[in-house]
Write an enzyme that holds these catalytic residues in place. Structure first.
Site, short mmCIF file in Angstrom:
data_model
loop_
_atom_site.label_atom_id
_atom_site.label_comp_id
_atom_site.label_asym_id
_atom_site.label_seq_id
_atom_site.Cartn_x
_atom_site.Cartn_y
_atom_site.Cartn_z
N LEU A 25 3.34 -6.42 -0.65
CA LEU A 25 4.09 -5.39 -0.34
C LEU A 25 3.00 -5.13 1.06
CD1 LEU A 25 4.22 -3.38 -3.55
CD2 LEU A 25 6.15 -4.98 -2.08
N GLU A 33 5.66 5.39 -7.18
CA GLU A 33 7.38 4.45 -7.56
C GLU A 33 7.22 3.57 -7.68
OE1 GLU A 33 10.03 2.67 -5.17
OE2 GLU A 33 8.10 1.14 -5.40
#
Ligand code: NDP
Length: 220
Positions: A25, A33
């Site tokens: 990521l 999140e």
């Protein structure tokens, strides 16, 4: 029986729909999140998460298969044809499929078996959780109905991108080109909350200096 429907789940930068960098990521420390992703994909029984082989590789071994969901991994290195059931219990896996299409055929047959009452239920939701290659394959199918998008307002340098622009301003020329393509509309916060089964915060979230908000888009 109800047709199988796919919901894509993705976090992408607002500027250019960036989703990944160097196999991982682009951001770190978005704990709330990630918790949202886990809650939404786990809520209810019998849910499925479908991912590409590179996304599977990006998950630390101790966290995979993702718990409480049937994991399906797509790789051209897996045997062709209908995937086999994973050895072991309901949290075992992953199911190994050589294409998204064979994965969906496997899930259709499984649903058909479950609706005859031999196992718990046939009502699980099917989520496509990345990466870019598998999102692209899913978006090419009529089954792709919905995108749960975490729009990341902060900017990050990315090398992998979500293959559909959602909510970026469209020029007349672009609109012309895509006139025959399926249209995606953003649903209201209330519709989003009703579908995921929890409240959706109205305000922009900030974690670790990164700003983002939760959205739901549907194909019309
Ligand atoms: P993917 O996760 O989509 O996996 C790609 C692999 O899937 C291919 O190498 C191949 O496996 C297999 N594959 C792809 N297409 C097909 C096909 N048509 N038939 C059969 N197998 C196929 O990789 P990406 O590189 O696109 O995405 C990974 C990146 O995305 C990472 O950086 C990851 O962190 C990020 N990501 C971000 C998310 C977010 O929400 N921000 C969510 C998920 C991932 P093989 O090579 O074994 O044949």
């Amino acid at each position: 029986s109800a047709p199988l429907e796919l919901t894509l789940v993705v976090a992408a930068t607002a500027r250019d729909m960036g989703i990944g960098a160097n196999g991982g990521l682009p951001w770190t420390g978005l704990r709330k999140e990630m918790a949202y992703f886990a809650r939404v994909t786990k809520r209810g029984d019998g849910n499925v998460v479908i991912m590409g082989r590179k996304t599977w590789d990006s998950i630390p071994p101790k966290f995979r298969p993702l718990r409480g969901r049937l994991n399906v991994v797509i790789s051209r290195s897996f045997p062709p044809g209908l995937p086999k059931d994973p050895a072991g219990g309901p949290d075992a896996g992953p199911v190994e499929a050589s294409s998204l299409e064979t994965a969906l055929e496997y899930l259709r047959q499984k649903k058909a078996v479950e609706s005859t009452g031999t196992t718990a239920n046939g009502g699980g939701r099917v989520f496509v959780i990345g990466g870019a290659q598998i999102y692209a394959a899913a978006l090419g199918l009529a089954e792709a109905r919905r995108v749960l998008l975490t729009r990341v307002m902060s900017d990050f340098s990315c090398d992998t991108f979500f293959p559909l622009a959602l909510g970026s301003p469209t020029s007349a020329e672009e609109a012309e080109k895509t006139a025959s393509a399926p249209k995606w509309v953003q649903r209201s916060r209330a519709e989003h909350a009703a579908w995921i089964g929890e409240e959706v915060p109205e305000e922009v979230q900030t974690e670790n200096g990164t700003e983002y908000e939760f959205q739901m888009w549907e194909r019309v």
